[in-house]
Scaffold this motif. Structure first.
Motif, mmCIF file in Angstrom:
data_model
loop_
_atom_site.group_PDB
_atom_site.id
_atom_site.type_symbol
_atom_site.label_atom_id
_atom_site.label_comp_id
_atom_site.label_asym_id
_atom_site.label_seq_id
_atom_site.Cartn_x
_atom_site.Cartn_y
_atom_site.Cartn_z
ATOM 1 N N GLN A 1 2.162 6.240 2.153
ATOM 2 C CA GLN A 1 1.910 4.917 2.716
ATOM 3 C C GLN A 1 0.498 4.916 3.276
ATOM 4 O O GLN A 1 0.204 5.643 4.224
ATOM 5 C CB GLN A 1 2.915 4.637 3.842
ATOM 6 C CG GLN A 1 2.730 3.296 4.514
ATOM 7 C CD GLN A 1 3.323 2.158 3.704
ATOM 8 O OE1 GLN A 1 4.496 2.200 3.380
ATOM 9 N NE2 GLN A 1 2.523 1.169 3.380
ATOM 10 N N PHE A 2 -0.397 4.142 2.657
ATOM 11 C CA PHE A 2 -1.753 4.026 3.170
ATOM 12 C C PHE A 2 -1.729 3.053 4.343
ATOM 13 O O PHE A 2 -1.138 1.975 4.264
ATOM 14 C CB PHE A 2 -2.719 3.557 2.088
ATOM 15 C CG PHE A 2 -2.786 4.498 0.919
ATOM 16 C CD1 PHE A 2 -3.151 5.826 1.095
ATOM 17 C CD2 PHE A 2 -2.467 4.067 -0.350
ATOM 18 C CE1 PHE A 2 -3.218 6.704 0.024
ATOM 19 C CE2 PHE A 2 -2.522 4.932 -1.432
ATOM 20 C CZ PHE A 2 -2.893 6.260 -1.236
ATOM 21 N N LEU A 3 -2.389 3.446 5.426
ATOM 22 C CA LEU A 3 -2.336 2.699 6.676
ATOM 23 C C LEU A 3 -3.735 2.403 7.189
ATOM 24 O O LEU A 3 -4.706 2.963 6.697
ATOM 25 C CB LEU A 3 -1.568 3.523 7.728
ATOM 26 C CG LEU A 3 -0.167 3.981 7.323
ATOM 27 C CD1 LEU A 3 0.337 5.067 8.253
ATOM 28 C CD2 LEU A 3 0.777 2.796 7.294
ATOM 29 N N GLY A 4 -3.824 1.571 8.192
ATOM 30 C CA GLY A 4 -5.087 1.324 8.863
ATOM 31 C C GLY A 4 -5.969 0.322 8.149
ATOM 32 O O GLY A 4 -5.591 -0.283 7.149
ATOM 33 N N MET B 1 -5.808 1.994 -1.485
ATOM 34 C CA MET B 1 -4.791 1.727 -2.505
ATOM 35 C C MET B 1 -5.456 1.312 -3.812
ATOM 36 O O MET B 1 -5.091 1.813 -4.880
ATOM 37 C CB MET B 1 -3.824 0.649 -2.015
ATOM 38 C CG MET B 1 -2.701 0.372 -2.975
ATOM 39 S SD MET B 1 -1.589 1.793 -3.086
ATOM 40 C CE MET B 1 -0.280 1.100 -4.070
ATOM 41 N N SER B 2 -6.432 0.417 -3.744
ATOM 42 C CA SER B 2 -7.124 -0.039 -4.957
ATOM 43 C C SER B 2 -7.871 1.091 -5.648
ATOM 44 O O SER B 2 -7.820 1.227 -6.873
ATOM 45 C CB SER B 2 -8.118 -1.153 -4.625
ATOM 46 O OG SER B 2 -7.444 -2.290 -4.190
ATOM 47 N N PRO C 1 -3.605 4.576 -8.183
ATOM 48 C CA PRO C 1 -3.164 5.065 -9.496
ATOM 49 C C PRO C 1 -3.296 6.586 -9.642
ATOM 50 O O PRO C 1 -2.433 7.236 -10.248
ATOM 51 C CB PRO C 1 -4.075 4.321 -10.477
ATOM 52 C CG PRO C 1 -4.455 3.068 -9.741
ATOM 53 C CD PRO C 1 -4.589 3.492 -8.302
ATOM 54 N N TRP C 2 -4.348 7.168 -9.100
ATOM 55 C CA TRP C 2 -4.535 8.624 -9.165
ATOM 56 C C TRP C 2 -3.454 9.332 -8.362
ATOM 57 O O TRP C 2 -2.877 10.329 -8.811
ATOM 58 C CB TRP C 2 -5.930 8.982 -8.646
ATOM 59 C CG TRP C 2 -6.176 10.448 -8.517
ATOM 60 C CD1 TRP C 2 -6.271 11.361 -9.543
ATOM 61 C CD2 TRP C 2 -6.363 11.195 -7.315
ATOM 62 N NE1 TRP C 2 -6.503 12.621 -9.038
ATOM 63 C CE2 TRP C 2 -6.567 12.537 -7.671
ATOM 64 C CE3 TRP C 2 -6.386 10.844 -5.971
ATOM 65 C CZ2 TRP C 2 -6.780 13.545 -6.727
ATOM 66 C CZ3 TRP C 2 -6.610 11.837 -5.029
ATOM 67 C CH2 TRP C 2 -6.798 13.174 -5.420
ATOM 68 N N VAL C 3 -3.141 8.821 -7.171
ATOM 69 C CA VAL C 3 -2.086 9.417 -6.345
ATOM 70 C C VAL C 3 -0.743 9.299 -7.055
ATOM 71 O O VAL C 3 0.030 10.264 -7.103
ATOM 72 C CB VAL C 3 -2.051 8.766 -4.943
ATOM 73 C CG1 VAL C 3 -0.838 9.237 -4.147
ATOM 74 C CG2 VAL C 3 -3.338 9.072 -4.178
ATOM 75 N N LYS C 4 -0.452 8.146 -7.628
ATOM 76 C CA LYS C 4 0.809 7.934 -8.365
ATOM 77 C C LYS C 4 0.928 8.946 -9.500
ATOM 78 O O LYS C 4 1.981 9.577 -9.675
ATOM 79 C CB LYS C 4 0.858 6.495 -8.891
ATOM 80 C CG LYS C 4 1.923 6.219 -9.928
ATOM 81 C CD LYS C 4 3.310 6.185 -9.373
ATOM 82 C CE LYS C 4 4.302 5.645 -10.423
ATOM 83 N NZ LYS C 4 5.585 6.300 -10.330
ATOM 84 N N GLN C 5 -0.119 9.114 -10.274
ATOM 85 C CA GLN C 5 -0.096 10.074 -11.383
ATOM 86 C C GLN C 5 0.161 11.487 -10.848
ATOM 87 O O GLN C 5 0.953 12.233 -11.409
ATOM 88 C CB GLN C 5 -1.427 10.013 -12.136
ATOM 89 C CG GLN C 5 -1.510 10.961 -13.296
ATOM 90 C CD GLN C 5 -2.871 10.873 -13.991
ATOM 91 O OE1 GLN C 5 -3.823 10.265 -13.509
ATOM 92 N NE2 GLN C 5 -2.961 11.500 -15.150
ATOM 93 N N ASN D 1 0.814 -1.222 0.000
ATOM 94 C CA ASN D 1 0.000 0.000 0.000
ATOM 95 C C ASN D 1 0.848 1.274 0.000
ATOM 96 O O ASN D 1 0.498 2.273 0.615
ATOM 97 C CB ASN D 1 -0.994 -0.016 1.168
ATOM 98 C CG ASN D 1 -1.980 -1.146 1.034
ATOM 99 O OD1 ASN D 1 -2.453 -1.438 -0.056
ATOM 100 N ND2 ASN D 1 -2.275 -1.812 2.126
ATOM 101 N N LEU D 2 1.971 1.200 -0.694
ATOM 102 C CA LEU D 2 2.872 2.342 -0.823
ATOM 103 C C LEU D 2 2.838 2.866 -2.252
ATOM 104 O O LEU D 2 3.020 2.099 -3.198
ATOM 105 C CB LEU D 2 4.307 1.938 -0.466
ATOM 106 C CG LEU D 2 5.350 3.048 -0.587
ATOM 107 C CD1 LEU D 2 5.196 4.041 0.566
ATOM 108 C CD2 LEU D 2 6.758 2.462 -0.591
#
Length: 156
Positions: free
Chosen positions: A116-119, A126-127, A131-135, A6-7
């Motif tokens: 890093q998505f947590l919890g 992440m799903s 991809p939007w965050v990565k872009q 989830n990174l």
């Protein structure tokens, strides 16, 4: 400790400008609208533990901004700027964003950013949003490189 699960990690960009220049751009929050295509507005005192109000273009509603409140978690000049979202009763999402600068010479450095998505909702976030965050993070890395190199060239 950061794990790969989830990174989201941006491109790593080599910047032909000193780490101090890149740092000055990252902490000049009022200037974000001039160069940052993903986090178009930030409001914060940049004091550890205090709120960081982030405004991002809403992919579901063009022209609208998403307002996200996180908290300054790390502030190491010329090296690390990090904020975190903590899970609450109203919102179970949690995350930690780090913007990292690595000095590679007196007039050069390397930059990347991670989230890093947590919890309990990390897999879903992440799903749905990875991809939007990565872009967005890739766009930030490239825009930061362009801005730092332009400002550095103007000073020389």
């Amino acid at each position: 400790m950061t794990t790969e699960k989830n990174l989201v990690r941006s491109l790593t960009v080599d910047i032909a400008a000193p780490a101090e220049r890149v740092w000055s751009i990252l902490i000049d929050l009022p200037s974000y609208p001039q160069w940052n295509p993903y986090t178009v507005k930030v409001e914060s005192t940049l004091r550890l533990g205090e709120a960081v109000n982030l405004y991002l273009p809403n992919p579901a509603s063009p022209g609208e901004l998403l307002h996200v409140v996180e908290y300054l978690a790390d502030f190491e000049p010329q090296r690390l700027l990090a904020w975190e979202m903590h899970a609450s009763a109203d919102n179970p999402d949690a995350a930690r964003r780090e913007q990292l600068i690595e000095r590679t010479g007196p007039n050069s450095c390397r930059y990347c950013t991670t989230d890093q998505f947590l919890g309990p909702t990390a897999d879903t976030v992440m799903s749905n949003h990875g991809p939007w965050v990565k872009q967005g993070f890739d766009a930030v890395a490239l825009a930061l490189k362009a801005r730092a190199e332009l400002l550095h060239a103007r000073r020389n």
